[in-house]
Scaffold this active site. Structure first.
Site, PDB file in Angstrom:
ATOM      1  N   LEU A  82      -0.203  18.121  21.791  1.00 31.96           N
ATOM      2  CA  LEU A  82       0.052  19.679  22.031  1.00 31.96           C
ATOM      3  C   LEU A  82       0.436  20.186  23.155  1.00 31.96           C
ATOM      4  O   LEU A  82      -0.397  19.914  24.155  1.00 31.96           O
ATOM      5  CB  LEU A  82      -0.981  20.182  21.274  1.00 31.96           C
ATOM      6  CG  LEU A  82      -1.718  19.883  20.039  1.00 31.96           C
ATOM      7  CD1 LEU A  82      -2.817  20.596  19.692  1.00 31.96           C
ATOM      8  CD2 LEU A  82      -0.682  19.941  18.807  1.00 31.96           C
ATOM      9  N   ASP A  83       1.618  20.542  23.403  1.00 29.11           N
ATOM     10  CA  ASP A  83       2.237  20.921  24.619  1.00 29.11           C
ATOM     11  C   ASP A  83       1.417  22.226  25.107  1.00 29.11           C
ATOM     12  O   ASP A  83       1.427  23.129  24.507  1.00 29.11           O
ATOM     13  CB  ASP A  83       3.699  21.175  24.740  1.00 29.11           C
ATOM     14  CG  ASP A  83       4.233  21.751  25.782  1.00 29.11           C
ATOM     15  OD1 ASP A  83       4.192  20.886  27.063  1.00 29.11           O
ATOM     16  OD2 ASP A  83       4.504  22.941  25.886  1.00 29.11           O
ATOM     17  N   ALA A  84       0.937  22.138  26.576  1.00 26.58           N
ATOM     18  CA  ALA A  84       0.490  23.411  27.323  1.00 26.58           C
ATOM     19  C   ALA A  84      -0.502  24.276  26.269  1.00 26.58           C
ATOM     20  O   ALA A  84       0.244  25.713  26.330  1.00 26.58           O
ATOM     21  CB  ALA A  84       1.697  23.990  27.735  1.00 26.58           C
ATOM     22  N   VAL A  85      -1.603  23.917  25.789  1.00 25.74           N
ATOM     23  CA  VAL A  85      -2.231  24.623  25.087  1.00 25.74           C
ATOM     24  C   VAL A  85      -3.174  25.621  26.013  1.00 25.74           C
ATOM     25  O   VAL A  85      -3.525  26.822  25.499  1.00 25.74           O
ATOM     26  CB  VAL A  85      -3.399  23.952  24.333  1.00 25.74           C
ATOM     27  CG1 VAL A  85      -2.529  22.952  23.214  1.00 25.74           C
ATOM     28  CG2 VAL A  85      -4.392  23.384  25.235  1.00 25.74           C
ATOM     29  N   HIS A  86      -2.903  25.468  27.267  1.00 24.06           N
ATOM     30  CA  HIS A  86      -3.340  26.629  28.247  1.00 24.06           C
ATOM     31  C   HIS A  86      -2.481  27.921  28.230  1.00 24.06           C
ATOM     32  O   HIS A  86      -3.257  28.982  28.650  1.00 24.06           O
ATOM     33  CB  HIS A  86      -3.371  26.283  29.496  1.00 24.06           C
ATOM     34  CG  HIS A  86      -2.347  25.545  30.033  1.00 24.06           C
ATOM     35  ND1 HIS A  86      -1.889  24.348  30.199  1.00 24.06           N
ATOM     36  CD2 HIS A  86      -1.252  25.982  30.611  1.00 24.06           C
ATOM     37  CE1 HIS A  86      -0.838  23.972  30.407  1.00 24.06           C
ATOM     38  NE2 HIS A  86      -0.264  25.299  30.728  1.00 24.06           N
ATOM     39  N   GLU A 110      -2.371  18.792  26.045  1.00 27.91           N
ATOM     40  CA  GLU A 110      -2.011  19.073  27.420  1.00 27.91           C
ATOM     41  C   GLU A 110      -2.711  20.377  27.681  1.00 27.91           C
ATOM     42  O   GLU A 110      -2.338  21.645  27.164  1.00 27.91           O
ATOM     43  CB  GLU A 110      -0.619  19.254  27.840  1.00 27.91           C
ATOM     44  CG  GLU A 110      -0.235  19.728  29.401  1.00 27.91           C
ATOM     45  CD  GLU A 110       1.238  20.251  29.515  1.00 27.91           C
ATOM     46  OE1 GLU A 110       1.407  20.084  30.558  1.00 27.91           O
ATOM     47  OE2 GLU A 110       1.906  20.473  28.538  1.00 27.91           O
ATOM     48  N   HIS A 144       7.263  12.512  31.916  1.00 19.80           N
ATOM     49  CA  HIS A 144       8.519  13.235  32.149  1.00 19.80           C
ATOM     50  C   HIS A 144       8.341  14.608  32.955  1.00 19.80           C
ATOM     51  O   HIS A 144       9.162  14.917  33.726  1.00 19.80           O
ATOM     52  CB  HIS A 144       8.883  13.934  30.627  1.00 19.80           C
ATOM     53  CG  HIS A 144       7.792  14.904  30.127  1.00 19.80           C
ATOM     54  ND1 HIS A 144       6.686  14.287  29.310  1.00 19.80           N
ATOM     55  CD2 HIS A 144       8.072  16.159  30.127  1.00 19.80           C
ATOM     56  CE1 HIS A 144       6.185  15.650  29.041  1.00 19.80           C
ATOM     57  NE2 HIS A 144       6.959  16.638  29.290  1.00 19.80           N
TER      58      HIS A 144
END
Length: 463
Positions: free
Chosen positions: A119-123, A156, A253
């Site tokens: 899960l990208d950039a959950v912040h 993340e 990446h």
């Protein structure tokens, strides 16, 4: 044991990293058909490999997204992200929005038989409801699949929120499986390269201490203030979490591709120092992640690339170059002009692995090193991992770092790495040798511990 793919949701243009997706249920046609993606996953499974997919639920791409026109309620009136309007996860009519993304996760996992999602950039998912979106998503996934197969959800999360990584009495994740540990990477990078610009400044004063804490406890920032973030406190306590709650990496990446010229560590770090740090990553009980090509010391760059229309393309190119203006080495506009144009096809082509490099003599040395470490990991570390239910301890003596992970039955794993000058008269007591780099005295012997030396050993169960 797993392949992790960057996002494949359809995006504008014929090439890109995938983080500007606009059709989350459609695999990008430039990669092939949905059937070919299923075949890739089936072939991986036939070889004993899991496949995880990176998904982006915190924003839509800037080109090709028409939700603003026909479903404005998808976006928040109150929150913003670095990429524009935040998605409406907690406002009026947000239930439909949450269901949209939850069903997207279930679609990828069910239709394509994926083993997990990153899960990208959950912040950047701004949600003040209870349960919040991440917790609800995890619960829905667990209900859908846990009786039939295990699904991994990997975060993340720049906020270092250990609440999402808690375990039950049997050690099973209550919400998500693990988190990419940027703290580990940043400490490692400062020690490998010596760069202290940008977010590396938070690790510059005591990088070896930071590496030790990241290895032993997971997060370096567990509520301490971050100078890089203007004194803001960051993180939650994590020392009671098992090491498997953290994904450790020397490269990925983001960390390679967000450098101006996309340099890999093999081109900017001394080989002996890099091998010492990679050995720490591969032989710790955390989950190691390798970036494509690092196992043979790839030196091809990995650059940020995209394929936007002319107006947006020009803005992206200029914006990327301006991003680096705050770094000392890019104060000169002439130097910034040399930063590759993300929209140029040549930038994309330069980012492809040169597979011929994998057969070069220097590559053989790197491959042998990774195989040696991973073989030792499989034989010694993996059988111990389920017994390590919480973090370890560490101490720093000048340039010598010792990390100790202990199980309840007395078994343990001890890692010693010397990132300072050679140390005479060092003696390590242990029951079994896991790994020793060249010249390091084996357990039970006294000798000089060389610079960039690594020793990993096992402690037997108490009798």
């Amino acid at each position: 044991t797993a392949i992790e793919l960057m996002p494949v949701a359809a995006f504008a243009g014929k090439r890109g990293w995938g983080y500007d997706g606009v059709l989350p249920f459609a695999p990008a046609a430039c990669y092939g058909s949905p059937a070919s993606m299923k075949q890739l996953i089936d072939e991986a499974h036939a070889r004993g490999l899991m496949v995880l997919l990176d998904v982006v639920y915190n924003h839509f791409g800037p080109e090709g997204n028409y939700l603003h026109a026909y479903a404005p309620q998808f976006f928040s009136l109150h929150h913003e992200t670095p990429w524009g309007a935040a998605i409406n996860f907690d406002g009026d009519r947000s239930t439909t929005v949450r269901d949209f993304f939850i069903h997207n996760a279930l679609y990828w996992l069910g239709e394509f038989h994926l083993d997990g999602l990153r899960l990208d950039a959950v912040h950047a998912i701004i949600d003040r409801s209870h349960p919040d979106f991440v917790t609800e998503l995890a619960a829905r996934v667990a209900r859908a699949f846990d009786d039939r197969r295990r699904v991994h959800l990997v975060l993340e999360n720049d906020l270092n929120q250990s609440r999402y990584l808690r375990r039950d009495a049997e050690g099973r994740p209550l919400v998500t499986t693990s988190q990419w540990n940027d703290d580990f990477h940043h400490a490692l990078h400062v020690l490998a390269v010596g760069e202290t610009d940008g977010y590396y400044a938070d690790y510059a004063e005591r990088p070896l201490y930071a590496l030790g804490r990241a290895l032993a406890e997971g997060f370096v920032f567990q509520g301490e203030s971050s100078a890089y973030r203007g004194g803001e406190r960051r993180g939650e306590p994590s020392s009671d979490l098992p090491p498997t709650a953290f994904v450790a990496f020397a490269q990925n990446h983001d960390q390679v591709g967000n450098r101006a010229f996309g340099e890999r560590l093999a081109t900017v770090a001394p080989a002996d120092r890099l091998k010492a740090l990679v050995a720490c990553m591969l032989l710790s009980p955390q989950v190691p992640l390798l970036f494509m090509g690092e196992e043979f010391g790839a030196t091809t760059p990995f650059l940020f690339f995209c394929d936007f229309g002319p107006e947006l393309a020009a803005a992206v190119t200029e914006g990327r170059r301006e991003e680096f203006a705050r770094f000392e080495r890019f104060h000169d506009p002439a130097i910034r002009e040399r930063i590759p144009d993300p929209n140029a096809r040549a930038t994309f082509e330069a980012s492809k692995l040169a597979w011929n490099d994998a057969t070069a003599p220097v590559a053989a040395g790197w491959i042998a090193f990774y195989r040696e470490c991973l073989s030792a990991r499989r034989r010694f570390v993996v059988p111990l991992m389920t017994a390590l239910t919480r973090g370890g301890s560490f101490d720093v003596d000048d340039g010598l770092l010792r990390v100790d992970w202990a199980a309840a039955d007395g078994r343990g794993l001890v890692l010693v790495v010397n990132l300072g000058a050679a140390r005479p008269d060092v003696r390590i007591e242990a029951d079994a040798l896991v790994y020793a780099s060249a010249g390091v005295p084996h357990p039970g012997n006294t000798g000089t511990f060389p610079a960039n030396g690594v020793l990993v050993s096992m402690r037997a169960a108490a009798t």
